[in-house]
Design a protein around this motif. Structure first.
Motif, short mmCIF file in Angstrom:
data_model
loop_
_atom_site.label_atom_id
_atom_site.label_comp_id
_atom_site.label_asym_id
_atom_site.label_seq_id
_atom_site.Cartn_x
_atom_site.Cartn_y
_atom_site.Cartn_z
N ASP A 31 49.61 15.87 -45.91
CA ASP A 31 50.99 15.52 -45.52
C ASP A 31 51.39 16.00 -44.13
N LYS A 32 50.45 16.48 -43.34
CA LYS A 32 50.77 16.86 -41.95
C LYS A 32 50.51 15.65 -41.05
N VAL A 33 51.12 15.69 -39.88
CA VAL A 33 51.02 14.54 -38.97
C VAL A 33 50.48 14.97 -37.61
N LEU A 34 49.50 14.20 -37.16
CA LEU A 34 48.89 14.44 -35.83
C LEU A 34 49.30 13.31 -34.88
N PHE A 35 49.71 13.67 -33.69
CA PHE A 35 50.04 12.70 -32.63
C PHE A 35 48.97 12.84 -31.56
N CYS A 36 48.27 11.75 -31.27
CA CYS A 36 47.14 11.85 -30.32
C CYS A 36 47.22 10.73 -29.29
N THR A 37 47.25 11.11 -28.01
CA THR A 37 47.23 10.09 -26.96
C THR A 37 45.77 9.72 -26.66
N GLY A 38 45.56 8.47 -26.33
CA GLY A 38 44.19 8.01 -26.11
C GLY A 38 43.39 8.05 -27.40
N GLY A 39 44.08 7.88 -28.52
CA GLY A 39 43.47 8.13 -29.83
C GLY A 39 42.44 7.10 -30.29
N ALA A 40 42.32 5.99 -29.55
CA ALA A 40 41.29 5.02 -29.94
C ALA A 40 39.98 5.26 -29.18
N GLY A 41 39.98 6.24 -28.30
CA GLY A 41 38.77 6.56 -27.52
C GLY A 41 37.68 7.13 -28.40
N THR A 42 36.47 7.15 -27.87
CA THR A 42 35.34 7.54 -28.72
C THR A 42 35.42 8.98 -29.23
N ILE A 43 35.89 9.90 -28.40
CA ILE A 43 35.99 11.29 -28.86
C ILE A 43 37.26 11.49 -29.68
N CYS A 44 38.39 11.07 -29.12
CA CYS A 44 39.67 11.33 -29.80
C CYS A 44 39.74 10.65 -31.17
N SER A 45 39.17 9.46 -31.28
CA SER A 45 39.26 8.78 -32.58
C SER A 45 38.53 9.57 -33.66
N MET A 46 37.47 10.30 -33.27
CA MET A 46 36.75 11.11 -34.27
C MET A 46 37.52 12.38 -34.60
N GLN A 47 38.23 12.92 -33.61
CA GLN A 47 39.08 14.09 -33.90
C GLN A 47 40.17 13.69 -34.90
N VAL A 48 40.78 12.52 -34.65
CA VAL A 48 41.86 12.06 -35.54
C VAL A 48 41.28 11.72 -36.91
N ARG A 49 40.14 11.07 -36.92
CA ARG A 49 39.48 10.70 -38.18
C ARG A 49 39.22 11.94 -39.04
N ALA A 50 38.75 13.00 -38.40
CA ALA A 50 38.48 14.24 -39.14
C ALA A 50 39.77 14.79 -39.74
N PHE A 51 40.84 14.77 -38.96
CA PHE A 51 42.14 15.27 -39.42
C PHE A 51 42.63 14.44 -40.62
N VAL A 52 42.49 13.12 -40.50
CA VAL A 52 42.96 12.22 -41.56
C VAL A 52 42.09 12.38 -42.81
N ALA A 53 40.79 12.54 -42.62
CA ALA A 53 39.89 12.73 -43.76
C ALA A 53 40.28 13.99 -44.54
N LEU A 54 40.80 14.99 -43.83
CA LEU A 54 41.16 16.25 -44.48
C LEU A 54 42.62 16.26 -44.97
N GLY A 55 43.20 15.05 -45.08
CA GLY A 55 44.50 14.95 -45.77
C GLY A 55 45.68 14.53 -44.92
N GLY A 56 45.52 14.51 -43.58
CA GLY A 56 46.67 14.23 -42.72
C GLY A 56 46.92 12.76 -42.47
N ASN A 57 48.05 12.49 -41.82
CA ASN A 57 48.36 11.16 -41.31
C ASN A 57 48.46 11.28 -39.79
N ALA A 58 48.49 10.14 -39.09
CA ALA A 58 48.44 10.25 -37.62
C ALA A 58 49.09 9.08 -36.92
N CYS A 59 49.49 9.33 -35.68
CA CYS A 59 49.87 8.27 -34.74
C CYS A 59 48.93 8.39 -33.56
#
Ligand code: COA
Length: 314
Positions: free
Chosen positions: A20-48
């Motif tokens: 239920d936590k939320v991550l905001f990531c700029t450039g989030g579709a990039g190859t590195i950032c998308s994996m950081q966000v993916r990891a966060f979401v896999a561990l329960g979070g949501n994101a923009c």
């Protein structure tokens, strides 16, 4: 494209730590950032995630959301160079997902160019995306991060409701020793490191932590396509200069991110976490046989053979 969990996350983190936590990531579709966000979401979070390209951003968001049933990931088209757009993106994220607990200032621009071929606009463009963009990101999300840390206090003790109020800036190591062809990025990333320091000092008293992750050469990324040649000899030379003897994996950046955002990273503030296998210590002006130093600069040649090469205006 579905990505197996072991490609973006080590098997040492507990599911649900970002529930239920939320991550905001700029450039989030990039190859590195998308994996950081993916990891966060896999561990329960949501994101923009934000980006300049609508198709890439929306596709990236849908792709990341597929990592966990029920996950919410919103793609927001916004240019980090535009403060108003960043404010609006943060506002929309908090309104639609309920909060912003974590942020990654990840949007960046890079290409290889000698100063002799770097126009004022080229230098300014990278300064605006990397430096001003990181500043705008911090300004836009900090009010929400302050709210988050009030709910999830950073006490250093066990945190039953988990963590919140953390920001990570993505930087580079070029300015540690000096790197030819990177005048624009050395200037921009040195400034990014200092923006993080300012957030650490000025928002630390609110309980917020601010840190930098400095990725080294990470295999399969847009950065590597833009900054290195892919022929066998160049790759071998590049790997030979890295103390651990290999390029990194995107998962190694995602793991560092989870560490800094998790309870395990609660007392880490104002730090530059270099995840590069020790590379920055053994590289610098030596650019190998690809762009031999100083011959390349004396030749006046243009950088060729990489994706980020200068486009002809003819
Ligand atoms: N060498 C020298 N100058 C270059 C260049 C290169 N390889 N690529 C772009 N430039 C110059 C352009 O010529 C222009 O300057 P000018 O007006 O004096 O000719 C200036 O940089 C801006 O380029 P433009 O393409 O208009 O900017 P943009 O905002 O569309 O793109 C970049 C920004 C240049 C950073 C582009 O590379 C980009 O979009 N990168 C995003 C992806 C990325 O780099 N990720 C980083 C992974 S490490």
């Amino acid at each position: 494209m579905p990505v197996s969990r072991e490609t973006f996350l080590s098997n040492v983190w507990r599911d649900g730590i970002f529930k239920d936590k939320v991550l905001f990531c700029t450039g989030g579709a990039g190859t590195i950032c998308s994996m950081q966000v993916r990891a966060f979401v896999a561990l329960g979070g949501n994101a923009c995630i934000t980006g300049r390209n609508p198709e890439k951003t929306e596709k990236g968001a849908a792709d990341i959301a597929s990592v966990r049933p029920g996950a919410k990931v919103i793609g927001i088209v916004a240019d980090v160079r535009d403060m108003k757009a960043m404010d609006a993106a943060a506002e929309r994220c908090a309104a639609e997902l309920g909060s912003i607990d974590f942020a990654i200032a990840g949007a960046a621009g890079n290409f290889l160019a000698p100063m002799s071929q770097l126009s004022s606009n080229a230098f300014k463009t990278v300064m605006e995306i990397d430096t001003l963009g990181s500043f705008h990101t911090a300004k836009a999300v900090l009010p929400y991060l302050v709210q988050s840390v009030q709910k999830h206090k950073n006490s250093g003790k066990a945190q039953p409701t988990g963590t919140g109020g953390r920001i990570i800036f993505i930087s580079a190591s070029f300015h540690f020793r000096g790197q030819p062809l990177q005048a624009h990025v050395m200037a921009a990333k040195a400034a990014v490191d200092q923006i993080s320091s300012s957030v650490a000092m000025e928002y630390g008293p609110h309980g917020i932590t601010s840190n930098v992750i400095t990725p080294g050469p990470i295999a399969g990324t847009e950065g590597m396509e833009r900054l290195s040649k892919s022929d066998e000899r160049s790759v071998k030379e590049s790997k030979a200069k890295i103390p651990v003897g290999r390029w990194g994996e995107v998962k190694e950046i995602a793991d560092a991110t989870v560490f800094l955002f998790s309870e395990a990273g609660s007392y880490v503030n104002g730090h530059v976490l270099v995840v590069d296998g020790g590379q920055w210590r053994t590289t610098g002006a030596d650019m190998g046989s690809t762009w031999r130093y100083p011959d390349f600069f004396l030749s006046g040649a243009a950088v060729e053979g990489v994706k980020g090469g200068k486009k002809s205006k003819l």
